[in-house]
Design an enzyme around this catalytic site. Structure first.
Site, PDB file in Angstrom:
ATOM      1  CG  ASN A 178      37.398  11.319   7.140  1.00 63.61           C
ATOM      2  OD1 ASN A 178      37.694  12.178   7.961  1.00 63.61           O
ATOM      3  ND2 ASN A 178      37.764  11.358   5.884  1.00 63.61           N
ATOM      4  CG  HIS A 238      67.408  14.162 -15.880  1.00 55.96           C
ATOM      5  ND1 HIS A 238      66.703  12.996 -15.812  1.00 55.96           N
ATOM      6  CD2 HIS A 238      68.706  13.810 -15.989  1.00 55.96           C
ATOM      7  CE1 HIS A 238      67.536  11.977 -15.892  1.00 55.96           C
ATOM      8  NE2 HIS A 238      68.763  12.434 -15.992  1.00 55.96           N
ATOM      9  CG  ASN A 275      69.166   5.641 -17.697  1.00 56.85           C
ATOM     10  OD1 ASN A 275      69.520   6.716 -18.173  1.00 56.85           O
ATOM     11  ND2 ASN A 275      69.197   5.410 -16.402  1.00 56.85           N
ATOM     12  CG  HIS A 276      65.750   8.636 -16.242  1.00 55.65           C
ATOM     13  ND1 HIS A 276      64.997   8.710 -15.090  1.00 55.65           N
ATOM     14  CD2 HIS A 276      67.031   8.475 -15.834  1.00 55.65           C
ATOM     15  CE1 HIS A 276      65.792   8.606 -14.043  1.00 55.65           C
ATOM     16  NE2 HIS A 276      67.032   8.455 -14.468  1.00 55.65           N
ATOM     17  CG  ASP A 322      35.397   7.563   5.087  1.00 56.85           C
ATOM     18  OD1 ASP A 322      35.280   8.489   4.261  1.00 56.85           O
ATOM     19  OD2 ASP A 322      36.508   7.073   5.399  1.00 56.85           O
ATOM     20  CG  HIS A 380      73.972   7.204 -18.133  1.00 55.34           C
ATOM     21  ND1 HIS A 380      72.717   7.257 -17.570  1.00 55.34           N
ATOM     22  CD2 HIS A 380      74.457   6.000 -17.798  1.00 55.34           C
ATOM     23  CE1 HIS A 380      72.469   6.133 -16.944  1.00 55.34           C
ATOM     24  NE2 HIS A 380      73.501   5.353 -17.064  1.00 55.34           N
ATOM     25  CG  HIS A 417      71.370   7.909 -22.213  1.00 55.92           C
ATOM     26  ND1 HIS A 417      71.195   9.255 -21.985  1.00 55.92           N
ATOM     27  CD2 HIS A 417      71.290   7.327 -20.992  1.00 55.92           C
ATOM     28  CE1 HIS A 417      71.026   9.476 -20.696  1.00 55.92           C
ATOM     29  NE2 HIS A 417      71.064   8.317 -20.070  1.00 55.92           N
ATOM     30  CG  ASP A 421      43.920   7.595  -5.353  1.00 54.34           C
ATOM     31  OD1 ASP A 421      44.369   8.747  -5.195  1.00 54.34           O
ATOM     32  OD2 ASP A 421      42.711   7.347  -5.563  1.00 54.34           O
TER      33      ASP A 421
END
Lengths: 751, 163
Positions: A714, A189, A248-249, A716, A496, A300, A672
């Protein structure tokens, strides 16, 4: 007997005072004195142990609750994709890119990285392909000095890894006869320190020191990029001696939630997206399992009663890009469309759908299954599924953490008798619709992989699906026995789950859990460990613990630190549910005296937070008592507050933002695209409308517009969402004071 | 009057029962009202009792389920209630601990060397494990002088008792 001993000691000691023979106490006396001290000290340690336990309970409960949120996030993405193809007008949408299994062909060509120049000013490590030891050494030293590998090299590394992994089978077979000993490591991790410590203690990967890393290299830790780069570099350098299993990650949707995506985007502002795309491919190409000497299976997560190693070996593993975008046919079998009430918290581990791989068992001696299973109650609320839902035996159901009170605003033809071509997916407080999908074969294959990556052992016999998310199981000792026997195996090694000692045995020693990220929760929370296996196939365990400080922390300090951290997290949860809690309290306190009994207080917390915790024991840390022994319930909100002045929002909306802040942040970051920290008001409105529609928070367009306007500081037309979200970060008012106090206390302790 | 006393007693027992349940619960992982027998000592300590290891063994022998390695709340409750009502394993007052340390501190120096303490704790009485010993030494050895001031140790541990 207790009384006897102490009386005897007392008598003896009294004699002692009058006796000048202090200098030579009798052996009996010495022994009695020793026993007394041991007893007394053990009792103190036992009390510490109890504190440690309930601290783990807190972490575990909260994590589990967080996992439920993850479920929602994934459903939300699915929903967004299906209903919102172009959030930003031109160009391929990042969400689509990230969530759809369509590969950008450009990334498959070698030219993808060659076009990226390395500036003169670059002082980071330079590597040459094919890699040599000097390259991996260069990477090691560079990362130790906090340097970042240039995007070009990262892409090249990933490209080469992808080529190599494509040639590998789903199940890799190894033999100990050619090697000295194999080292097996568990979850890392993103903890670079732990990886470096392992390399230091055990040696760098080489022909003499082969390694197997059993998944979950990324997410949560801050150095996931460095960890995974090193692992792939060694993979390229020693393809026969370095073996990586998928965890699993190793899943781009998990990465969205648990930090890897964010880390990549932060470290690689220009090429982050391409890098993430390549990671997505590479992750899905990682082998699923390793077998040593045809005797030891290493995966895993675990297995299920459906696990079929032959089938597993034959499928096209790269097609399962993410365990969380499952072939939708299974949604059907998950009795989606029925509203469910989540009973009590379940064991906080693996889920085929969004979830954290983190789970805690406080006791390192006995494998445990967390308290109480998910109680499902079905209500045929009119939303429908096809009739196959009733026949699925291994099925499980999606639960919503809140009782869904409304059905999605979408209208689809739905009646209990006709099979519909859409499914209602519980999302947050309501249901959203997802179109039905595909083939049973695909689904079988998907389930094979998901079971391997997400399952957990349990003590009772049998195999129960993770009834919460329809994938991954809890497998009992009989399941283990059957599978091992069927394939002539003798041991299952998996990871895990975090274990306090870094490893744990269960199922009569037939299953070993190995976990390699020490201090996972908190400084001193747990050890990491690795296994060494020689020809005789008897595992030996090596433990370690990375320490930020040079001096060893005592158990007291560790417990205190962990406790503090857990309590803070708990207080944040209380704060984020303030209005619901207050409503609950007022029910018991109609005259608004400000007080309720301890029992009532505990009841309200239990029902609102759905966290199975020893509230009475925790009470002193959370609330004040009035002189008459009743609880002043408002005092639980005293210590926490918003991070910045709140924009003008309705209280319920505010609370929602507190609760789902992390998820909202992820969504904003995705939208973004140029990483400017700004999104347009239009985008904000769109996203928020969608999100809030499913939160069951009735917000009309006007409120959203007002919200948007109020945070467009702002004027804007764009919103600085970081600033916006800052207001919804919960801070602890006593923070700096607390820190100071505990530091002073610690200093004293060691004087 | 007799009624009052009785109801007070019952109240008392209720409180005790609740305490016992609260102490038992954190160790009951599978919600079956059972705990591993190896946790009994810890549970007893957390209820402010100071049994010796021998006491604990005796207690376990009474309450264990047929050497299954588990103890059920049904048997634990009455046995533990009795222990608490009779105050069978009362806490050790500070003065006694102090005296005990003084016995070990043959030269009355006011402190013990780590080696001395280790010898006593690991060879006498009901010996510490290496881990227990390491913890004690790490936590309480004066860094500069490399000795253990036992009066300080006693004060620390007594003060650190959780609310």
């Amino acid at each position: 007997m207790g009384c006897g001993t102490s009386v005897a000691t007392e008598t003896q000691v009294k004699q002692l005072e009058t006796d000048e023979a202090v200098k030579s106490p009798s052996p009996a006396l010495t022994m009695k004195a020793a026993v007394l001290i041991q007893r007394w000290y053990r009792r103190y340690m036992a009390r510490l142990e109890v504190r440690r336990r309930y601290t783990w309970n807190i972490f575990q409960s909260i994590e589990y609750a967080g996992e439920q949120d993850q479920l929602q996030l994934s459903s939300f993405f699915t929903y967004m994709l299906d209903n919102f193809t172009h959030l930003n007008g031109n160009g391929p949408d990042l969400i689509s890119q990230l969530l759809d299994p369509v590969i950008d062909p450009w990334l498959d060509r070698e030219t993808c990285y060659k076009t990226i120049p390395i500036p003169e000013s670059y002082t980071g490590p330079r590597i040459l392909f094919p890699l040599s030891v000097s390259d991996t050494n260069a990477l090691l030293s560079a990362f130790k000095e906090q340097q970042i590998l240039h995007a070009r090299y990262v892409l090249q590394l990933l490209y080469e890894s992808k080529k190599l992994l494509k040639q590998m089978p789903n199940i890799v077979h190894l033999s100990t006869s050619y090697t000295k000993e194999i080292t097996i490591c568990g979850d890392l991790h993103g903890r670079l320190d732990d990886l470096l410590l392992i390399f230091y203690k055990n040696g760098l990967p080489s022909a003499e020191t082969p390694y197997i890393f059993n998944g979950d290299f990324v997410d949560r830790g801050k150095k996931s990029v460095e960890v995974v780069i090193l692992l792939f570099a060694y993979l390229l350098l020693y393809p026969d001696h370095m073996h990586l299993n998928r965890g699993n990650h190793e899943d781009h949707i998990m990465n969205l939630r648990y930090g890897f995506t964010k880390e990549v985007m932060q470290k690689y502002k220009t090429h982050g997206r391409e890098i993430l795309q390549l990671f997505q491919d590479v992750f899905s190409l990682l082998p699923i399992a390793t077998v040593i000497d045809a005797k030891i299976l290493i995966v895993h997560g675990g297995i299920s009663d459906q696990t079929d190693l032959d089938l597993l070996g034959s499928i096209e593993r790269h097609k399962v890009k993410s365990a969380l975008r499952f072939p939708r046919r299974s949604l059907e079998q998950l009795d989606i469309g029925q509203s469910h009430r989540l009973g009590k918290r379940m064991r906080s581990t693996d889920i085929s759908r969004p979830s954290s791989s983190r789970s805690y068992n406080g006791n390192h001696r006995t494998p445990t299954l967390r308290k109480r299973r998910c109680r499902l109650s079905r209500q045929d609320s009119g939303a429908s599924t096809s009739s196959s839902s009733s026949s699925s035996s291994s099925c499980s159901s999606l639960c919503s953490p809140r009782t869904p009170s409304c059905i999605s605003p979408q209208t689809y033809p739905s009646s209990p008798s006709t099979p519909c071509n859409v499914l209602q997916v519980p999302f947050l407080d309501s249901l959203s619709s997802v179109p039905l999908p595909s083939l049973p074969q695909q689904e079988r294959e998907w389930k094979q992989i998901v079971d391997i990556l997400w399952s957990d052992p349990k003590t009772q016999e049998g195999c129960s699906p993770n009834s919460f998310r329809g994938g991954g199981c809890y497998f009992g000792p009989d399941v283990t026995q059957r599978l091992l026997h069927k394939h002539g195996l003798q041991l299952l090694i998996r990871s895990h789950e975090c274990k306090q000692e870094g490893y744990e045995l269960c199922h009569s020693g037939r299953v070993i859990t190995i976990f390699s990220a020490s201090n996972y929760y908190e400084e001193g929370s747990n050890r990491g460990a690795y296994i060494k296996l020689g020809k005789e196939l008897v595992p030996r365990f090596y433990q370690y613990q990375v320490s930020r400080t040079t001096r060893r922390l005592t158990l007291t300090q560790r417990v205190r630190a962990a406790e503090g951290s857990a309590l803070r997290a708990l207080k944040e949860k209380l704060f984020a549910h303030r209005s619901e809690l207050m409503t609950g309290f007022l029910k018991y306190d109609p005259n608004e005296t400000g007080c309720v009994s301890v029992g009532e207080w505990a009841k309200v917390l239990e029902s609102v937070l759905r966290l199975d915790l020893p509230w009475r024991t925790l009470r002193p840390h959370l609330v004040h008592l009035a002189p008459d022994g009743s609880v002043e319930y408002q005092s639980c909100f005293e210590d926490v507050g918003p991070g910045a002045p709140l924009p003008q929002v309705a209280p319920t909306l505010a609370e929602t933002l507190f609760r789902y802040r992390t998820d909202i942040e992820i969504i904003f970051n995705i939208i973004d695209k140029d990483h400017s920290g700004l999104i347009s008001i239009e985008e904000f409105r769109h996203t928020w409308r969608l999100f809030s529609a499913h939160l069951g928070v009735a917000i009309d367009d006007r409120a959203i517009d007002e919200l948007a306007r109020s945070i467009d500081f702002n004027k804007d037309g764009s919103i600085d969402f970081t600033e916006f979200l800052e207001a919804f970060r919960v801070v602890h008012k006593l923070d700096s004071k607390d820190h100071q106090l505990s530091e002073n206390a610690d200093k004293e302790k060691c004087a | 009057m007799a009624e009052d006393i009785e109801s007070e007693e019952n109240e008392n027992i209720l409180v005790i029962h609740r305490k016992i349940t609260a102490a038992f619960e954190p160790f009951d992982y599978e919600s079956k009202n059972t705990v591993d027998v190896r946790e009994i000592g810890t549970i007893m300590y957390s209820l402010d009792c100071f049994p010796t290891q021998a006491d604990i063994r005796e207690f376990i022998a009474e309450v264990e389920e047929n050497s299954s390695g588990t103890v059920h709340l049904d048997r634990f409750m009455p046995a533990m209630t009795k222990v608490l009502l009779e105050n069978k394993f009362p806490p050790i007052p500070r003065s006694k601990i102090f005296q005990a340390f003084k016995v070990l501190d043959k030269e009355q120096k006011g402190f013990l060397e780590p080696e001395e303490l280790t010898k006593f704790m690991m060879e006498e009485g009901e010996p510490f494990t290496q881990e227990e010993m390491d913890e004690m030494l790490t936590a309480h050895t004066n860094r500069k002088e490399n000795v253990i001031y036992y009066d300080k140790l006693i004060n620390k541990l007594t003060a650190d008792a959780p609310k």
